[in-house]
Write a protein that holds these residues in place. Structure first.
Motif, PDB file in Angstrom:
ATOM      1  N   THR A  72       0.800  -1.263   0.103  1.00 44.44           N
ATOM      2  CA  THR A  72      -0.125   0.067  -0.161  1.00 44.44           C
ATOM      3  C   THR A  72       0.861   1.225   0.001  1.00 44.44           C
ATOM      4  OG1 THR A  72      -1.940   1.040   0.970  1.00 44.44           O
ATOM      5  CG2 THR A  72      -0.286   0.451   2.655  1.00 44.44           C
ATOM      6  N   ASN A  73       0.259   2.406   0.036  1.00 41.81           N
ATOM      7  CA  ASN A  73       0.958   3.557   0.167  1.00 41.81           C
ATOM      8  C   ASN A  73       0.353   4.319   1.075  1.00 41.81           C
ATOM      9  OD1 ASN A  73       0.412   6.810  -0.889  1.00 41.81           O
ATOM     10  ND2 ASN A  73       2.727   6.148  -0.698  1.00 41.81           N
ATOM     11  N   ALA A  74       0.861   4.508   2.458  1.00 41.64           N
ATOM     12  CA  ALA A  74       0.226   4.747   3.577  1.00 41.64           C
ATOM     13  C   ALA A  74       0.057   6.389   3.839  1.00 41.64           C
ATOM     14  CB  ALA A  74       0.441   4.113   4.800  1.00 41.64           C
ATOM     15  N   ALA A  88       5.769   3.686  -2.424  1.00 40.23           N
ATOM     16  CA  ALA A  88       5.503   4.875  -3.261  1.00 40.23           C
ATOM     17  C   ALA A  88       4.227   3.988  -4.029  1.00 40.23           C
ATOM     18  CB  ALA A  88       6.290   5.095  -4.242  1.00 40.23           C
ATOM     19  N   PHE A  89       3.257   4.833  -4.234  1.00 38.11           N
ATOM     20  CA  PHE A  89       1.947   4.396  -4.859  1.00 38.11           C
ATOM     21  C   PHE A  89       2.291   3.691  -6.210  1.00 38.11           C
ATOM     22  CE2 PHE A  89      -1.838   4.824  -7.577  1.00 38.11           C
ATOM     23  CZ  PHE A  89      -2.796   3.873  -6.860  1.00 38.11           C
ATOM     24  N   ASP A  90       3.150   4.455  -6.911  1.00 38.74           N
ATOM     25  CA  ASP A  90       3.384   3.724  -8.101  1.00 38.74           C
ATOM     26  C   ASP A  90       4.332   2.627  -8.428  1.00 38.74           C
ATOM     27  OD1 ASP A  90       5.528   5.399  -7.663  1.00 38.74           O
ATOM     28  OD2 ASP A  90       6.203   5.747  -9.732  1.00 38.74           O
ATOM     29  N   VAL A 113      -0.926  16.547  -8.501  1.00 43.59           N
ATOM     30  CA  VAL A 113      -1.516  15.358  -8.346  1.00 43.59           C
ATOM     31  C   VAL A 113      -0.458  14.295  -7.527  1.00 43.59           C
ATOM     32  CG1 VAL A 113      -2.953  15.247 -10.432  1.00 43.59           C
ATOM     33  CG2 VAL A 113      -0.379  14.574 -10.405  1.00 43.59           C
ATOM     34  N   GLN A 114      -1.035  13.111  -7.134  1.00 43.87           N
ATOM     35  CA  GLN A 114      -0.036  12.359  -6.573  1.00 43.87           C
ATOM     36  C   GLN A 114       0.368  11.182  -7.872  1.00 43.87           C
ATOM     37  OE1 GLN A 114      -1.485   9.177  -3.621  1.00 43.87           O
ATOM     38  NE2 GLN A 114       0.779   8.686  -2.995  1.00 43.87           N
ATOM     39  N   LEU A 115       1.648  11.216  -7.791  1.00 40.77           N
ATOM     40  CA  LEU A 115       2.452  10.320  -9.161  1.00 40.77           C
ATOM     41  C   LEU A 115       1.608   8.972  -9.078  1.00 40.77           C
ATOM     42  CD1 LEU A 115       4.841  10.170 -11.168  1.00 40.77           C
ATOM     43  CD2 LEU A 115       6.080   9.127  -9.020  1.00 40.77           C
TER      44      LEU A 115
HETATM   45  N1  ARG Z   1      -7.539   5.834  -6.472  1.00 46.20           N
HETATM   46  C1  ARG Z   1      -6.402   6.486  -7.163  1.00 46.20           C
HETATM   47  C2  ARG Z   1      -5.909   5.665  -7.832  1.00 46.20           C
HETATM   48  O1  ARG Z   1      -6.005   4.444  -7.981  1.00 46.20           O
HETATM   49  C3  ARG Z   1      -5.682   7.072  -5.960  1.00 46.20           C
HETATM   50  C4  ARG Z   1      -5.062   5.994  -4.960  1.00 46.20           C
HETATM   51  C5  ARG Z   1      -3.863   6.425  -4.305  1.00 46.20           C
HETATM   52  N2  ARG Z   1      -3.856   5.732  -2.884  1.00 46.20           N
HETATM   53  C6  ARG Z   1      -2.895   5.386  -2.174  1.00 46.20           C
HETATM   54  N3  ARG Z   1      -2.722   4.743  -1.256  1.00 46.20           N
HETATM   55  N4  ARG Z   1      -2.020   6.560  -2.232  1.00 46.20           N
HETATM   56  O2  ARG Z   1      -4.949   5.959  -8.707  1.00 46.20           O
END
Ligand code: ARG
Length: 252
Positions: free
Chosen positions: A38-40, A78-80, A146-148
């Motif tokens: 996960t990305n917490a 990291a999320f990505d 945005v988040q990467l």
């Molecule tokens: N729902 C979005 C996606 O799937 C953002 C998810 C971000 N999750 C996180 N734990 N940072 O891209």
């Protein structure tokens, strides 16, 4: 007679055990464990409370692990990196408020959906951006944070182009850039957006949303046995109200 009944019962127990309990027909990365990526930094789905990762996904994952008779281990990254970790098989699954998309389905499989999400737009209270449409207006050139690697990142880059979109490692960094005036808005999932707005002054969420989506667990492509086990667990947790109880605990 008693012996026969006892024998019959024992047989029945064995059969049910093969089908469900203990006799899992999949293997996990570490025996006895279910490792989740996960990305917490994504309140209320996953975030740190002290050094513990808590939140909706953390609790749903614990409930899934319990159903599978496994011990949950959570790896924060990291999320990505989540999809890479899942497809390389260094973790068993990813649970991260992750949206099912066609593109991701090329790299991983998804479970059934356990929640819906909305991409929201955070702006400063006095922003010239009043609705989503303003972002698309003729001559508009708003800078978007945005988040990467998130759907917010992917869709915004598609819609507004690389030059206008800045990707940050965490949503928090994107929001800091917004507070510092480096970007004009942040596109991020609605629940984290609410938490960011609650925890900072001078920000608001636009009434109109940017995109609607479904969240699901991602599992290594072709690992049908584990995917089906997770699907069954989620189905049961939806049916018996557990997921509702968990969600209500975090989303008032
Ligand atoms: N729902 C979005 C996606 O799937 C953002 C998810 C971000 N999750 C996180 N734990 N940072 O891209």
């Amino acid at each position: 007679m008693k012996k026969i009944i006892a024998l019959l019962l024992a047989c029945m127990l064995m059969v049910t055990c093969f089908a469900g309990c203990g006799g899992n027909d999949f293997t996990t990365v570490k025996e006895g464990k279910l490792i989740m990526a996960t990305n917490a930094y994504f309140q209320p789905y996953e975030y740190y409370d002290g050094d513990k990762i808590v939140g909706i996904d953390a609790e749903i994952a614990a409930a899934i692990a319990e159903k599978l008779g496994l011990e949950l281990e959570i790896q924060d990254m990291a999320f990505d990196s989540i999809i890479t970790a899942v497809s390389e098989g260094s973790v068993d699954f990813g649970l991260a408020g992750m949206t099912i998309t066609e593109d991701r389905l090329k790299d991983v499989d998804f479970s059934i959906s356990y929640a819906t999400g909305v991409q929201s737009i955070i702006v400063p209270e006095n922003s010239a951006i009043k609705t989503v449409d303003d972002l698309y207006a003729d001559g508009a050139a708003y800078k978007v944070g945005v988040q990467l690697g998130t759907t917010g990142d992917i869709y915004a880059t598609d819609d507004f182009g690389d030059e206008l979109v800045t990707s940050f490692t965490t949503g928090n960094e994107a929001v800091n850039a917004l507070l510092g005036g480096d970007v004009d808005c942040v596109i991020i999932d609605n629940e984290p957006a609410k938490a960011f707005v609650a925890n900072n002054t001078g920000l608001k969420i636009l009434d109109t949303s940017y995109a609607d989506e479904d969240y699901a667990a991602c599992i290594k492509k072709g690992n049908d046995a584990l995917r089906e086990a997770i699907d069954n667990a989620i189905e049961e947790l939806i049916a018996d109200g557990t997921i509702d109880i968990i969600v209500d605990k975090y989303i008032k």
